[in-house]
Design a protein around this motif. Structure first.
Motif, PDB file in Angstrom:
ATOM      1  N   PRO A 131      10.725  -5.659  28.116  1.00 51.47           N
ATOM      2  CA  PRO A 131      10.724  -5.168  26.184  1.00 51.47           C
ATOM      3  C   PRO A 131      11.447  -3.902  25.851  1.00 51.47           C
ATOM      4  N   ASP A 132      12.608  -3.552  26.921  1.00 47.65           N
ATOM      5  CA  ASP A 132      13.995  -2.218  26.799  1.00 47.65           C
ATOM      6  C   ASP A 132      14.881  -3.041  26.441  1.00 47.65           C
ATOM      7  N   ALA A 133      14.698  -4.382  26.208  1.00 51.09           N
ATOM      8  CA  ALA A 133      16.461  -4.718  26.153  1.00 51.09           C
ATOM      9  C   ALA A 133      17.191  -4.064  25.407  1.00 51.09           C
ATOM     10  N   ALA A 134      18.470  -3.840  25.121  1.00 50.67           N
ATOM     11  CA  ALA A 134      19.380  -3.807  24.760  1.00 50.67           C
ATOM     12  C   ALA A 134      19.309  -4.260  22.810  1.00 50.67           C
ATOM     13  N   VAL A 135      19.499  -5.461  23.193  1.00 47.02           N
ATOM     14  CA  VAL A 135      18.865  -5.859  21.269  1.00 47.02           C
ATOM     15  C   VAL A 135      18.223  -7.527  22.046  1.00 47.02           C
ATOM     16  N   LYS A 136      16.818  -7.058  20.679  1.00 51.22           N
ATOM     17  CA  LYS A 136      16.308  -8.576  20.208  1.00 51.22           C
ATOM     18  C   LYS A 136      16.535  -8.905  19.124  1.00 51.22           C
TER      19      LYS A 136
END
Ligand code: DC
Length: 219
Positions: A131-136
């Motif tokens: 849920p805290d990915a750098a890019v979604k």
């Protein structure tokens, strides 16, 4: 913030695999295809003569899955084409709706990042796994365009019409987005990329530009 994950979610047939693979190659990141983890679980259970629905936790614990820089290892070796068969696809869809399997694979997926840049494709990467990915990115395309691509690639039953393939895709979209466990939906902070009118190269360039912008901002 998980600064080393590019999450690409979206429905089947939107081109996630081709796009994720090309981005990984272009940027020198590791590509992780999470669909193959669900396929590997189904394949391993079938080989062991174990139940796929419901899955027994004890059978899951015997399965060793690891994503190395060069690909997926199932119990220490490369499962190769065995994961691409219709049986593995059907089995994957059965096991993917079970909480025990999703919990088991959550850890495998989180471990695979391991502080290196990865492009991870799936259905719930930006919402559940990272849920805290750098890019979604939520990569989609119209049902008509996905049906057209399927027809073009010959991935349809013999004699099927475009309308029938499109109807089937719409039915699966509805099932996937309304299922009780990990329904397919875009994360609130995902960038929506609609590839209906984009070529593969244009889609890859658009996403690479989003990744570059994000990395620049973080420096
Ligand atoms: O993308 P694929 O066809 O290889 O996926 C195989 C199955 O696994 C498909 O039924 C969707 C499911 N899946 C999932 O539920 N969550 C993921 N992150 C990846 C795949």
């Amino acid at each position: 913030m998980s600064t080393t994950v590019v999450a690409i979610d979206g429905p089947a047939g939107a081109g996630k695999s081709s796009v994720a693979k090309a981005i990984a190659r272009k940027l020198g990141f590791t590509h992780v295809n999470t669909g193959s983890l669900y396929r590997a679980v189904a394949y391993a259970l079938r080989c062991a003569g174990a139940s796929l629905d419901p899955v027994d936790k004890k059978d899951l614990e015997k399965i060793k899955l690891e994503y190395t820089g060069s690909g997926l290892l199932l119990n220490g070796s490369d499962p190769g084409e065995a994961l691409r068969t219709p049986e593995s696809a059907a089995g994957a869809s059965l096991v993917a709706k079970q909480i025990a399997v999703r919990e088991f694979l959550l850890e495998v997926q989180r471990r695979s990042a391991d502080n290196r840049w990865i492009v991870m494709e799936g259905r719930d990467i930006g919402t559940v796994i990272f849920p805290d990915a750098a890019v979604k990115i939520f990569l989609t395309a119209s049902a008509f365009e996905r049906a057209r691509r399927r027809m073009e690639q010959g991935e349809v039953p013999a004699g099927a019409t475009l309308e029938e393939v499109q109807k089937e895709i719409e039915k699966r979209d509805l099932q996937d987005s309304t299922r009780a466990v990990a329904p397919l939906k875009a994360a609130d902070d995902a960038v929506l990329v609609d590839s209906s009118e984009l070529s593969l190269d244009e889609t890859v360039d658009a996403i690479c530009a989003i990744v570059a912008e994000k990395r620049k901002c973080e420096r």
